[in-house]
Each structure stands twice: as structure tokens, then as C-alpha cells.
Write an enzyme that holds these catalytic residues in place. Structure first.
Site, mmCIF file in Angstrom:
data_model
loop_
_atom_site.group_PDB
_atom_site.id
_atom_site.type_symbol
_atom_site.label_atom_id
_atom_site.label_comp_id
_atom_site.label_asym_id
_atom_site.label_seq_id
_atom_site.Cartn_x
_atom_site.Cartn_y
_atom_site.Cartn_z
ATOM 1 N N LYS A 34 0.841 -1.207 0.000
ATOM 2 C CA LYS A 34 0.000 0.000 0.000
ATOM 3 C C LYS A 34 0.874 1.253 0.000
ATOM 4 O O LYS A 34 0.627 2.202 -0.747
ATOM 5 C CB LYS A 34 -0.885 0.023 1.262
ATOM 6 N N GLU A 52 10.078 9.526 2.769
ATOM 7 C CA GLU A 52 11.536 9.409 2.612
ATOM 8 C C GLU A 52 12.008 7.963 2.757
ATOM 9 O O GLU A 52 12.728 7.454 1.921
ATOM 10 C CB GLU A 52 12.245 10.281 3.652
ATOM 11 N N ASP A 86 1.288 -4.435 18.369
ATOM 12 C CA ASP A 86 2.464 -3.953 17.630
ATOM 13 C C ASP A 86 3.365 -5.109 17.190
ATOM 14 O O ASP A 86 4.570 -4.948 17.032
ATOM 15 C CB ASP A 86 3.242 -2.928 18.455
ATOM 16 N N ARG A 91 7.423 1.783 10.140
ATOM 17 C CA ARG A 91 7.819 3.157 10.477
ATOM 18 C C ARG A 91 8.052 3.924 9.181
ATOM 19 O O ARG A 91 8.851 3.511 8.345
ATOM 20 C CB ARG A 91 9.080 3.128 11.341
ATOM 21 N N LYS A 126 5.384 13.558 24.119
ATOM 22 C CA LYS A 126 5.556 12.935 25.437
ATOM 23 C C LYS A 126 6.426 13.868 26.302
ATOM 24 O O LYS A 126 7.200 14.660 25.762
ATOM 25 C CB LYS A 126 6.251 11.579 25.276
ATOM 26 N N GLU A 153 0.928 -1.679 13.669
ATOM 27 C CA GLU A 153 1.263 -0.370 14.255
ATOM 28 C C GLU A 153 2.043 0.427 13.223
ATOM 29 O O GLU A 153 3.034 -0.055 12.680
ATOM 30 C CB GLU A 153 2.110 -0.541 15.522
ATOM 31 N N ALA A 165 14.519 10.147 18.120
ATOM 32 C CA ALA A 165 13.987 8.927 18.763
ATOM 33 C C ALA A 165 15.024 7.800 18.763
ATOM 34 O O ALA A 165 15.142 7.068 19.743
ATOM 35 C CB ALA A 165 12.709 8.474 18.058
HETATM 36 P P1 0O2 Z 1 9.700 -1.259 19.942
HETATM 37 O O1 0O2 Z 1 10.784 -2.212 20.073
HETATM 38 O O2 0O2 Z 1 10.103 0.031 19.268
HETATM 39 O O3 0O2 Z 1 8.446 -1.825 19.354
HETATM 40 P P2 0O2 Z 1 2.701 -0.328 24.189
HETATM 41 O O4 0O2 Z 1 2.952 -0.271 22.707
HETATM 42 O O5 0O2 Z 1 1.415 -0.964 24.538
HETATM 43 O O6 0O2 Z 1 3.886 -0.913 24.916
HETATM 44 P P3 0O2 Z 1 2.216 2.466 24.585
HETATM 45 O O7 0O2 Z 1 3.091 3.341 25.444
HETATM 46 O O8 0O2 Z 1 0.769 2.614 24.737
HETATM 47 O O9 0O2 Z 1 2.681 1.029 24.885
HETATM 48 O O10 0O2 Z 1 2.540 2.672 23.081
HETATM 49 P P4 0O2 Z 1 3.012 3.938 22.333
HETATM 50 O O11 0O2 Z 1 3.065 5.129 23.215
HETATM 51 O O12 0O2 Z 1 2.138 4.024 21.119
HETATM 52 O O13 0O2 Z 1 4.524 3.566 21.945
HETATM 53 C C1 0O2 Z 1 4.846 2.415 21.270
HETATM 54 C C2 0O2 Z 1 6.146 2.544 20.515
HETATM 55 O O14 0O2 Z 1 6.454 3.907 20.209
HETATM 56 C C3 0O2 Z 1 7.361 2.063 21.277
HETATM 57 O O15 0O2 Z 1 7.460 0.688 21.071
HETATM 58 C C4 0O2 Z 1 8.495 2.823 20.611
HETATM 59 O O16 0O2 Z 1 8.848 2.251 19.361
HETATM 60 C C5 0O2 Z 1 7.852 4.151 20.336
HETATM 61 N N1 0O2 Z 1 8.024 5.083 21.478
HETATM 62 C C6 0O2 Z 1 7.077 5.473 22.350
HETATM 63 N N2 0O2 Z 1 7.583 6.331 23.244
HETATM 64 C C7 0O2 Z 1 8.883 6.494 22.934
HETATM 65 C C8 0O2 Z 1 9.947 7.295 23.497
HETATM 66 O O17 0O2 Z 1 9.783 8.012 24.477
HETATM 67 N N3 0O2 Z 1 11.171 7.196 22.900
HETATM 68 C C9 0O2 Z 1 11.392 6.415 21.810
HETATM 69 N N4 0O2 Z 1 12.632 6.394 21.304
HETATM 70 N N5 0O2 Z 1 10.413 5.635 21.269
HETATM 71 C C10 0O2 Z 1 9.178 5.692 21.816
HETATM 72 P P5 0O2 Z 1 8.141 -0.289 22.139
HETATM 73 O O18 0O2 Z 1 7.213 -1.406 22.413
HETATM 74 O O19 0O2 Z 1 8.655 0.475 23.311
HETATM 75 O O20 0O2 Z 1 9.377 -0.886 21.438
#
Ligand code: 0O2
Length: 249
Positions: A34, A52, A86, A91, A126, A153, A165
Site C-alpha cells: 500500500k 523518505e 504492535d 515506520r 511525550k 502499528e 527517537a
Molecule cells: P519497539 O521495540 O520500538 O516496538 P505499548 O505499545 O502498549 O507498549 P504504549 O506506550 O501505549 O505502549 O505505546 P506507544 O506510546 O504508542 O509507543 C509504542 C512505541 O512507540 C514504542 O514501542 C516505541 O517504538 C515508540 N516510542 C514510544 N515512546 C517512545 C519514546 O519516548 N522514545 C522512543 N525512542 N520511542 C518511543 P516499544 O514497544 O517500546 O518498542
């Protein structure tokens, strides 16, 4: 470890697990298709590409198990499917903030895409400075004997947001989640600078677009090797122009 299990049971569990993970892989493949279509179409029609880079990943069974245990979920496939949205992740990196919303809109408006959740960490960053647009969407996957709706996701962000990030993620893990306060403050300052850069680049791009639009008015609409976008055979081009003329009468 498995001596109390029947071999057929083990085989059927293995098959079930493989089917479970495969559905997420197909969802990632479908989402990538898509996104590629949008990218190519945009390039041809608008001579411009809002996307990009695209990265996709499937959560490994080990990370799934860790997250299940961290969140105290039941360790069965139904509960994982309900609660972990997720497992399939995409991304998308864009140059400009406006492109993020354009891409998000284009994906959300597709008939087979259902938006389950949208978190806008650009309008509401955040506290640590993290910015990105997060969507959880569900798309249908058609297999030989069934159709399944699979959550994906999608994180959409600018190059500056992505740069921030990735560094923040590295620092977080390097310090084993116990980052010194001074470094956290520096990261927050860096997030502010990244936001300023995004806003400045968007402003500059808008100015460039005004000039581009003006030049477009002078564009010569003929078969032109310098303009491959209009590389239609002259005969087809003329016939389409005549058709438009007739429609106008
Ligand atoms: P990975 O390995 O990247 O997948 P949940 O997804 O249920 O654990 P939440 O907090 O409701 O929790 O989800 P949210 O806020 O949508 O964030 C999910 C993902 O966004 C994270 O996945 C990170 O990839 C990214 N993310 C969120 N907050 C931050 C941050 O403060 N810094 C950075 N660098 N990335 C962030 P995971 O599961 O942590 O890990």
C-alpha cells in the site's frame, strides 16, 4: 521438557504458531505494498514524494513473550492477538510535518483499512520530548481457507523526529533505563531544537512551493524528454485533449 506431550499435539502447536506469525508477516507485506503504491503514484502525479524511508519489522517470538510477561497478560494466542497490537510494525519517515498528516490521511481513507487507535505525539509530545504520529490499523489478510483482520502499528515521523527517537532509544538502553538527569534535560533540549528545525524546513518548503507553482503555469505541455512525467506519446496526448474539448461543449 516435552516428554509428557503427544508428538501430534506438538506438531499441531508448531503449525498454529507458524500460522499466527505468518498472518502478521502478510499484514506487513500488504501494508508495504500500500505504501509503495502511494509513493509511486505521488511521484508520478505530483512529481514529489512525501515518504523518505519505510522500515518494517515483525516482533520476534522472544520479544512477544517478554512483553506478555511484562504486561501480565495471559500467554495464549487469543490474548496475544487481543492485547499486543504492535507485532507487525511499520515506520514511515517523511521530510515535513504536513507530509505526515497527508500520508496518514491517505492510509486511513483506504476502504479495507480500519483505524483502531490514533495517538498524536506531535500535537501532544511525550514529557521526554518524543514526537511521532502512531496509528494502529487493522487490515484483512486473505489466506487459502480464511480471512483474518490483523493489527499493524504504523509510526509516522519526520527525519528530525526519527533522528531524535533513535538516539534517545540508544541512550535509554545504554544506561539501562536509568539515564542521568542532565542527559535527560539535554535530550529534551534536543527535542525542542528538532521541532524548531521541522517548523523552519516546513516554512522554507512552503516558500519554494509558491515559486514552483508559479513556474508550473509557464510549463510547456508537450512531449518533452526533460520532463519524463509528461512522457506520453504525442498522439495519445492530442486525442485526450480533443476528448476534453468535446466534453466541454
Ligand atoms: P519497539 O521495540 O520500538 O516496538 P505499548 O505499545 O502498549 O507498549 P504504549 O506506550 O501505549 O505502549 O505505546 P506507544 O506510546 O504508542 O509507543 C509504542 C512505541 O512507540 C514504542 O514501542 C516505541 O517504538 C515508540 N516510542 C514510544 N515512546 C517512545 C519514546 O519516548 N522514545 C522512543 N525512542 N520511542 C518511543 P516499544 O514497544 O517500546 O518498542
Amino acid at each position: 521438557m516435552f516428554e509428557n506431550f503427544n508428538l501430534n499435539d506438538l506438531k499441531s502447536i508448531k503449525k498454529e504458531l507458524t500460522r499466527f506469525m505468518m498472518a502478521y508477516k502478510f499484514a506487513v507485506d500488504e501494508m508495504n505494498t500500500k505504501i509503495n503504491i502511494l509513493k509511486e503514484e505521488f511521484q508520478y502525479i505530483h512529481d514529489y514524494n512525501p515518504i523518505e524511508h519505510v522500515k518494517s519489522r515483525l516482533k520476534s517470538p522472544e520479544s512477544i513473550a517478554k512483553k506478555v510477561s511484562r504486561k501480565n497478560m495471559e500467554l495464549n494466542l487469543n490474548s496475544i492477538k487481543e492485547n499486543l497490537r504492535d507485532i507487525a510494525g511499520i515506520r514511515i519517515t517523511c521530510s515535513f510535518i504536513s507530509d505526515i498528516y497527508k500520508v496518514s490521511e491517505m492510509l486511513q481513507s483506504q476502504k479495507d483499512v480500519t483505524v483502531v487507535e490514533c495517538k498524536d505525539y506531535i500535537k501532544n509530545p511525550k514529557p521526554n520530548g518524543y514526537r511521532s504520529l502512531h496509528l494502529i490499523v487493522e487490515i484483512p489478510i486473505f489466506m487459502s481457507d480464511r480471512e483474518e483482520r490483523i493489527p499493524v502499528e504504523i509510526q509516522i515521523r519526520t527525519i528530525a523526529m526519527d533522528f531524535w527517537a533513535s538516539l534517545e532509544h540508544k541512550i535509554f538502553y545504554k544506561y539501562n533505563k536509568d539515564v542521568p538527569l542532565s542527559l535527560l534535560q539535554e535530550l529534551k533540549d534536543a527535542a525542542t531544537s528538532a521541532t524548531e528545525l521541522d517548523l523552519k524546513m516546513e516554512r522554507l518548503n512552503n516558500e519554494i512551493n509558491i515559486v514552483k507553482e508559479k513556474n508550473k503555469e509557464d510549463e510547456v505541455l508537450v512531449h518533452n524528454e526533460e520532463n519524463p512525467r509528461l512522457n506520453l506519446p504525442l498522439a495519445i496526448f492530442e486525442s485526450l485533449v480533443q476528448q476534453k474539448d468535446k466534453e466541454r461543449i
